[in-house]
Scaffold this active site. Structure first.
Site, PDB file in Angstrom:
ATOM      1  N   TYR A 324       0.846  -1.196   0.000  1.00  0.00           N
ATOM      2  CA  TYR A 324       0.000   0.000   0.000  1.00  0.00           C
ATOM      3  C   TYR A 324       0.875   1.237   0.000  1.00  0.00           C
ATOM      4  O   TYR A 324       1.831   1.343   0.777  1.00  0.00           O
ATOM      5  CB  TYR A 324      -0.915   0.001   1.220  1.00  0.00           C
ATOM      6  CG  TYR A 324      -1.590   1.329   1.482  1.00  0.00           C
ATOM      7  CD1 TYR A 324      -2.324   1.967   0.483  1.00  0.00           C
ATOM      8  CD2 TYR A 324      -1.483   1.956   2.718  1.00  0.00           C
ATOM      9  CE1 TYR A 324      -2.934   3.191   0.715  1.00  0.00           C
ATOM     10  CE2 TYR A 324      -2.101   3.176   2.963  1.00  0.00           C
ATOM     11  CZ  TYR A 324      -2.816   3.791   1.956  1.00  0.00           C
ATOM     12  OH  TYR A 324      -3.417   5.003   2.183  1.00  0.00           O
ATOM     13  N   SER A 325       0.553   2.179  -0.880  1.00  0.00           N
ATOM     14  CA  SER A 325       1.271   3.441  -0.967  1.00  0.00           C
ATOM     15  C   SER A 325       2.759   3.167  -1.221  1.00  0.00           C
ATOM     16  O   SER A 325       3.103   2.420  -2.138  1.00  0.00           O
ATOM     17  CB  SER A 325       1.040   4.250   0.315  1.00  0.00           C
ATOM     18  OG  SER A 325       1.560   5.557   0.210  1.00  0.00           O
ATOM     19  N   LEU A 326       3.638   3.699  -0.389  1.00  0.00           N
ATOM     20  CA  LEU A 326       5.071   3.513  -0.615  1.00  0.00           C
ATOM     21  C   LEU A 326       5.502   2.069  -0.390  1.00  0.00           C
ATOM     22  O   LEU A 326       6.583   1.667  -0.827  1.00  0.00           O
ATOM     23  CB  LEU A 326       5.863   4.446   0.297  1.00  0.00           C
ATOM     24  CG  LEU A 326       5.512   5.942   0.190  1.00  0.00           C
ATOM     25  CD1 LEU A 326       6.423   6.766   1.081  1.00  0.00           C
ATOM     26  CD2 LEU A 326       5.601   6.416  -1.246  1.00  0.00           C
TER      27      LEU A 326
END
Length: 519
Positions: A324-326
């Site tokens: 998720y995300s980074l």
């Protein structure tokens, strides 16, 4: 509960989600949701009736089906149904259009015509749970069990085993924060989220508590003097860092591994894990989230550590993982390492995270990381985050903390049990990730699977245009898999795509993609 005008809408959404989940105990197209107001209740709740595909005397299937329905339905409505009831085929008379009548089942239920069916069902479930329950073995375990069930409101402590994974009970991320505070207030021992996540069971918490009681003197305000401490659980004296957090342990399908965002927050996946009754779900806990642990110094170190831990838990593929995300970049690096070891990666997901993260976060100052955390933790709004980022970029830490805590939503701060020290620590973890990201350049490629990108509205600090976000940033994944990338458009925004409002829609898309990838 939702207003009457939307009851039919949410009922259809619950039914659709249950059908898509393909719960083994449900007969397709014979599940119905209807509104119900329990006696004395101020608002309406809802009930689920279904035609079981299992034998009436198969209590294990009855329990598993009930729990799966409760978990998936609560993703849509945010509360468990007032009743989940299997009924014989004779009750399910469809209209000439192939429909079942909500009004008909509601009348049957509220008139008492289904009472005997409900009593037999609940009696069977209770007997099965009692037969397989491991009861508390000490006053400490009993106290912890009571605290946990108090957070679940409707949960009966006499039906919950001390070895049950707490995530499977339906605790929300906020509940976990509250439980740590409850433990502190009751036993006078500081308890952190990583302490809880090391072994998220009542028995595990009791062992961890016993080890902490050997290390700390009880607080003068502790109520623990009223609790018999003997016999006490065997202390859990583990000091080795283990990144694996089990969110869901049952199911025959390939496990799904989830990689945290920059904050190292594992609880962000709690809602998503509840949607999957048919596969184990694991997440990684970043080193450094527990105070005293050293932070990772590079993305490579993080990925290698997670890969080794992953293979200890799941020695062979096929593998399915998503970040998720980074965390998407870390998932990519893990996938490369698995393939280099001769393993098959069949699903690689990027939950709204681009591969080249250095330009986005590599130059963040500590105070900018603080502002981003304040937004992701819903302490401040996104427009306020955008405004504060340049204002506090070069501010001293203490001044920046003053500003953020002054502007933070007090109810949210209280719910998360955040204080100045904890917020500072989470920012340390995030800033450490940013430093590691600043040294990272994605290279190489994976061969076994396309990169499945789940796209939502981007952060305003990057761009206001989703199309630009997908093409310029997420589109970088095309070059990093020999099978290219597939974009799956989802509802929500970057910071809340896993939150209560949007997670059901996300899990439906994710479930479909996992099936398409053969896992």
């Amino acid at each position: 509960m939702r207003a009457r005008g939307t009851l039919t809408i949410f009922a259809v959404e619950v039914e659709h989600s249950l059908e898509q989940a393909r719960i083994p105990g449900l007969t397709p197209s014979f599940t119905l949701v209807f509104a119900h107001r329990p006696p004395g209740a101020l608002t309406e709740s809802y009930c689920v009736v279904y035609l079981p595909s299992y034998s009436p005397d198969d209590a294990a299937a009855r329990v598993a089906t009930t729990e799966a329905i409760e978990r998936i339905a609560s993703l849509v409505v945010h509360i468990k149904p007032a009743a989940v009831l299997p009924l014989p085929r004779s009750y399910f008379e469809k209209t000439s259009l192939g429909k079942l009548s909500r009004a008909h089942f509601r009348r049957l239920f509220e008139s008492g015509a289904l009472d005997s069916e409900r009593e037999a069902h609940e009696s069977s479930i209770h007997a099965h749970r009692q037969a397989h329950r491991q009861a508390p073995s000490s006053p400490i375990e009993q106290t912890i069990l009571t605290l946990i069930c108090a957070r679940l409101h409707a949960a009966d402590p006499d039906s919950v085993s001390v070895t049950t994974n707490l995530f499977s009970l339906g605790l929300s991320s906020l509940d976990f924060y509250t439980v740590t505070q409850d433990l502190h207030q009751t036993f006078g021992v500081v308890f952190t989220l990583p302490d809880l996540l090391m072994d998220p069971t009542v028995a595990g918490l009791a062992r961890r508590l016993a080890s902490k009681q050997h290390q700390q003197q009880p607080s003068p305000n502790s109520h623990s003097h009223s609790l018999p401490l003997s016999p006490s659980p065997k202390p859990d004296n583990r000091t080795d860092y283990d990144p694996v957090v089990p969110l869901q342990l049952t199911g025959p399908k390939t496990p799904l591994w989830l990689v945290h965002p920059a904050s190292g927050n594992v609880l962000i996946f709690a809602n998503l894990a509840r949607a999957f009754h048919d596969r184990p779900i694991y997440a990684f806990r970043s080193r450094g989230v527990q105070p005293g642990e050293p932070l990772f110094t590079s993305i490579a170190e993080m990925a290698s550590t997670y890969t080794a831990a992953m293979q200890r838990t799941q020695p062979a593929g096929p593998y399915a993982l998503a970040g998720y995300s980074l965390g998407s970049s870390i998932a990519f690096e893990i996938a490369k390492r698995l393939e280099s070891a001769g393993q098959e990666v069949r699903f690689l997901g990027a939950l709204d995270g681009p591969p080249d993260i250095a330009p986005l976060v590599g130059q963040l100052t500590w105070t900018e990381a603080l502002v981003m955390i304040a937004y992701f933790y819903e302490l401040i709004s996104e427009p306020r985050c955008v405004a504060l980022m340049p204002q506090l970029r070069d501010a001293e830490r203490e001044r920046a903390l003053d500003v953020v805590l002054r502007e933070a939503d007090p109810s949210r701060v209280k719910a998360l049990r955040l204080d100045r020290a904890e917020l500072s620590h989470v920012t340390d973890v995030t800033a450490g990730f940013s430093r590691a990201a600043g040294q990272y350049t994605p290279a190489g490629s994976v061969a076994g699977a396309p990169v499945d990108v789940f796209a939502v509205d981007p952060l305003l600090t990057v761009t206001e245009d989703r199309a630009v976000w997908v093409e310029r940033y997420l589109g970088q994944w095309r070059a990093l898999s020999r099978r290219g990338m597939a974009v799956h458009q989802c509802e929500g925004r970057h910071a809340d795509m896993l939150g209560a409002r949007y997670v059901n829609g996300l899990q439906l898309v994710l479930r479909r993609v996992l099936e398409e990838r053969g896992v």
